[in-house]
Design a protein around this motif. Structure first.
Motif, short mmCIF file in Angstrom:
data_model
loop_
_atom_site.label_atom_id
_atom_site.label_comp_id
_atom_site.label_asym_id
_atom_site.label_seq_id
_atom_site.Cartn_x
_atom_site.Cartn_y
_atom_site.Cartn_z
N UNK A 60 0.83 -1.21 0.00
CA UNK A 60 0.00 0.00 0.00
C UNK A 60 0.87 1.26 0.00
N UNK A 61 1.93 1.25 0.77
CA UNK A 61 2.84 2.40 0.76
C UNK A 61 3.38 2.61 -0.65
N UNK A 62 3.72 1.53 -1.34
CA UNK A 62 4.28 1.64 -2.67
C UNK A 62 3.29 2.32 -3.62
N UNK A 64 1.23 4.72 -3.02
CA UNK A 64 1.22 6.16 -2.83
C UNK A 64 2.59 6.79 -3.04
N UNK A 65 3.66 6.04 -2.80
CA UNK A 65 4.99 6.53 -3.17
C UNK A 65 5.09 6.62 -4.69
N UNK A 66 4.47 5.66 -5.38
CA UNK A 66 4.48 5.68 -6.84
C UNK A 66 3.66 6.85 -7.37
N UNK A 67 2.49 7.09 -6.80
CA UNK A 67 1.68 8.24 -7.20
C UNK A 67 2.47 9.53 -6.97
N UNK A 68 3.11 9.64 -5.83
CA UNK A 68 3.94 10.79 -5.51
C UNK A 68 5.03 10.97 -6.58
N UNK A 90 -7.94 9.69 -0.54
CA UNK A 90 -8.98 9.89 0.46
C UNK A 90 -9.44 8.58 1.08
N UNK A 91 -9.53 7.54 0.27
CA UNK A 91 -9.93 6.21 0.78
C UNK A 91 -8.86 5.63 1.70
N UNK A 101 0.44 5.97 6.16
CA UNK A 101 -0.04 7.33 6.44
C UNK A 101 0.92 8.38 5.86
N UNK A 102 2.21 8.17 6.04
CA UNK A 102 3.20 9.13 5.53
C UNK A 102 3.18 9.20 4.00
N UNK A 103 3.07 8.05 3.33
CA UNK A 103 3.08 8.09 1.86
C UNK A 103 1.78 8.67 1.31
N UNK A 104 0.67 8.42 1.98
CA UNK A 104 -0.61 9.02 1.57
C UNK A 104 -0.49 10.54 1.70
N UNK A 105 0.08 11.00 2.80
CA UNK A 105 0.26 12.43 3.00
C UNK A 105 1.17 13.04 1.94
#
Length: 161
Positions: A60-62, A64-68, A90-91, A101-105
């Motif tokens: 899951x972290x990956x 959002x890190x990828x989106x970033x 948001x989900x 949490x950190x990668x989503x942020x």
């Protein structure tokens, strides 16, 4: 890990990305793979979508890190995939695990710094999250709002238009 620096993005398969992603056990390896290889593969956007639904922490972290990293490196992407990314953010913002949490942020902040339209959309998401009664989304939203509404970001976005 050096393979993320020498592998050819066009030759990386979706299955290879899944295998590597399942082996991640720390944020440094995860983020390095995203920023130096995964975001340049033809599978990057589909993997954000797929991995964002995972229950595994570093998978899951990956996502959002990828989106970033795509906010920085995919210069040809329009706003649409990033707006969809805001829905995924948001989900996922309710996930209380630190590394998620950190990668989503970071993804929320990065989407909001891409351009003025995405900044407006990201601020709306951040405000909803900041108003949450749950700690994790509230933390994500408040930290993102602080940066997305800062004078520095506002000036930088104004200078781009």
């Amino acid at each position: 890990m050096e393979s993320v620096f020498i592998d050819e993005p066009a030759r990386v398969t979706a299955a290879q990305m899944d295998r590597w992603c399942r082996q991640f056990d720390n944020w440094g390896i995860c983020d390095t793979a995203c920023f130096h290889l995964f975001d340049r593969t033809p599978h990057a956007w589909s993997k954000v979508e797929q991995w964002a639904r995972s229950d595994e922490e570093f998978v899951k972290r990956t996502a959002f890190a990828l989106l970033w990293s795509l906010t920085v490196h995919d210069k040809n992407a329009g706003d649409k995939p990033f707006v969809h990314g805001l829905l995924l953010i948001e989900r996922a913002a309710t996930d209380e695990r630190h590394f998620v949490m950190k990668s989503v942020n970071m993804a929320l902040r990065a989407v909001g710094k891409r351009n003025r339209a995405l900044n407006t959309a990201a601020i709306a998401v951040a405000r909803r999250l900041a108003g949450s009664s749950e700690a994790a989304p509230r933390w994500v939203g408040k930290h993102a709002l602080r940066e997305l509404t800062s004078p520095a970001v506002t000036r930088r976005l104004a200078a781009r238009t």
